[in-house]
Design an enzyme around this catalytic site. Structure first.
Site, PDB file in Angstrom:
ATOM      1  CD  GLU A  66      -7.938   8.077   7.762  1.00  0.00           C
ATOM      2  OE1 GLU A  66      -7.375   8.954   8.161  1.00  0.00           O
ATOM      3  OE2 GLU A  66      -8.343   7.668   6.661  1.00  0.00           O
ATOM      4  CG  HIS A 107     -10.054   4.946   5.301  1.00  0.00           C
ATOM      5  ND1 HIS A 107      -8.738   5.453   5.406  1.00  0.00           N
ATOM      6  CD2 HIS A 107      -9.842   3.772   4.361  1.00  0.00           C
ATOM      7  CE1 HIS A 107      -8.194   4.927   4.627  1.00  0.00           C
ATOM      8  NE2 HIS A 107      -8.619   3.911   3.588  1.00  0.00           N
ATOM      9  N   GLY A 116      -6.689   0.706  -1.911  1.00  0.00           N
ATOM     10  CA  GLY A 116      -7.033   0.855  -3.108  1.00  0.00           C
ATOM     11  C   GLY A 116      -8.602   0.949  -3.367  1.00  0.00           C
ATOM     12  CB  SER A 166      -7.725   0.611   3.042  1.00  0.00           C
ATOM     13  OG  SER A 166      -8.708   1.214   2.703  1.00  0.00           O
ATOM     14  CB  ALA A 167      -9.147  -2.275  -0.744  1.00  0.00           C
TER      15      ALA A 167
END
Lengths: 240, 240
Positions: free
Chosen positions: A196, A161, A91, A124-125
């Protein structure tokens, strides 16, 4: 059991796959080896914590795992101590880290992961906050954390990413590589550009690149190189 | 003379043009109207301050303007008070804002621009710091400023280098629009997406979109709309 025991995903979604689907084998390998049945989910990177927890639950319940949201726990410290595994979802990295500081969760998480060996999965985050700092997030700084220093479960930075900028673009904003090079110039710390669909698996002092694409390593001296799938990344765990 | 007197560029470079070339008429209009012969340049967004100042000098000297670097001045407060106009260049917004805080330049700049009416030109990061906050920069957070609040010369946010994400992309990172919408959701403040080659000109309580492309306004209620070249943006100057 090796400590730390980490799985750091570039992203939870990959083109052509359902949520977390591309990482199922990686997740199940980790969960089975550690006898994990229930995952404690950290939903703070998105605004709707209940909805986000339900998304993760619906994704991995069919594989036989239960999911609980850390935000539903009255005693978060106890919930961390009781957890079989932690999953920190993606997020906004700034919102996530600020919340971890506000709730004073960084030290308790570090303790569980680095001392007790609790398995940590980030996406991700959730991968950004597992590293030295969030200086190499791609996110928009919508919240101001008191520091960009993060959990430091690994002593390098990751750019999730990761992708090359289209060389034919007429856009004059900085490319991703220029942005990462800027971080390296200021901090002299390596950055792993994680495309990714790829992940970093850390088991004790061994680290491995998972997934079927290369990663791009931006070295602290300003150089860079491509690393192939299954590359041994253990050298990145040394703090020298 | 109207106060404030601002020219906020999306970018210093536009495809097919030399450095600042696309903005020559905008800059010259501002400089001529205010009888500016020498520009005080703020180079802190890039690492090499001398080189950066020389780049700007070489670009605008042929048009008849001299450029001095704020970093060469022993007494920066006096230099600001003496300046005919300020130009804050682009680069990394986080580095720029952190330096402005470290050198305690925010209040002196605000005072000169908002009270004395010193013309302010910003480009990219220099535009971000002119607005309410740097929450809507595109840059990588390579430095940690004590706050994201900025000069507040205008009471809204700008996203420089604004562009739509390719709808056919298979990349799963957030799109630019999703990032800006996230800011709006957290802060309920409008964001002007300023495409490369466009600028905001502020003269007192009048603001105008310059350049030959639309801007995209992300409204505080979550909606958005396209604004055509020469659009009157004065409504964005009201703090209500």
């Amino acid at each position: 059991m090796s400590v730390p025991n980490l799985l750091l995903l570039s992203s939870s979604r990959v083109h052509g796959h359902g949520y977390l689907e591309h990482a199922r084998a990686q997740l199940e390998n980790l969960f089975k080896a550690s006898n994990v049945k229930t995952v404690l989910f950290v939903p703070y990177a998105l605004r709707d914590h209940d909805k986000y927890t339900a998304l993760v639950r619906n994704a991995i319940a069919p594989w036989g795992y239960d999911v609980e949201g850390l935000h539903t726990k009255e005693n978060r410290g106890q919930a961390l101590r009781d957890a079989q595994a932690l999953f920190v979802g993606g997020g906004n990295t700034f919102v996530l880290l600020r919340t971890l500081y506000e709730l004073q969760l960084l030290e308790p998480i570090r303790e569980q992961v680095l001392q007790r060996g609790m398995p940590y999965v980030g996406s991700s985050a959730g991968t950004n906050v597992a590293t030295s700092s969030i200086h190499t997030t791609n996110d928009m700084p919508v919240a101001h954390p008191p520091s960009f220093e993060a959990l430091g479960l690994v002593p390098f930075n990751i750019n999730p990413h990761y992708l090359e900028t289209d060389p034919n673009s007429e856009h004059k904003g900085e490319t991703r590589d220029e942005r990462i090079a800027e971080f390296v110039a200021y901090h002299c710390r390596p950055v792993l550009g994680l495309r990714e669909g790829t992940s970093v698996r850390v088991e004790g002092n061994k680290a491995t690149l998972l997934g079927d694409r290369n990663a791009k390593l931006f070295q602290s001296d300003g150089g860079s190189k491509e690393l192939p799938p299954q590359a041994d990344l253990s050298f990145l765990l040394s703090k020298d």
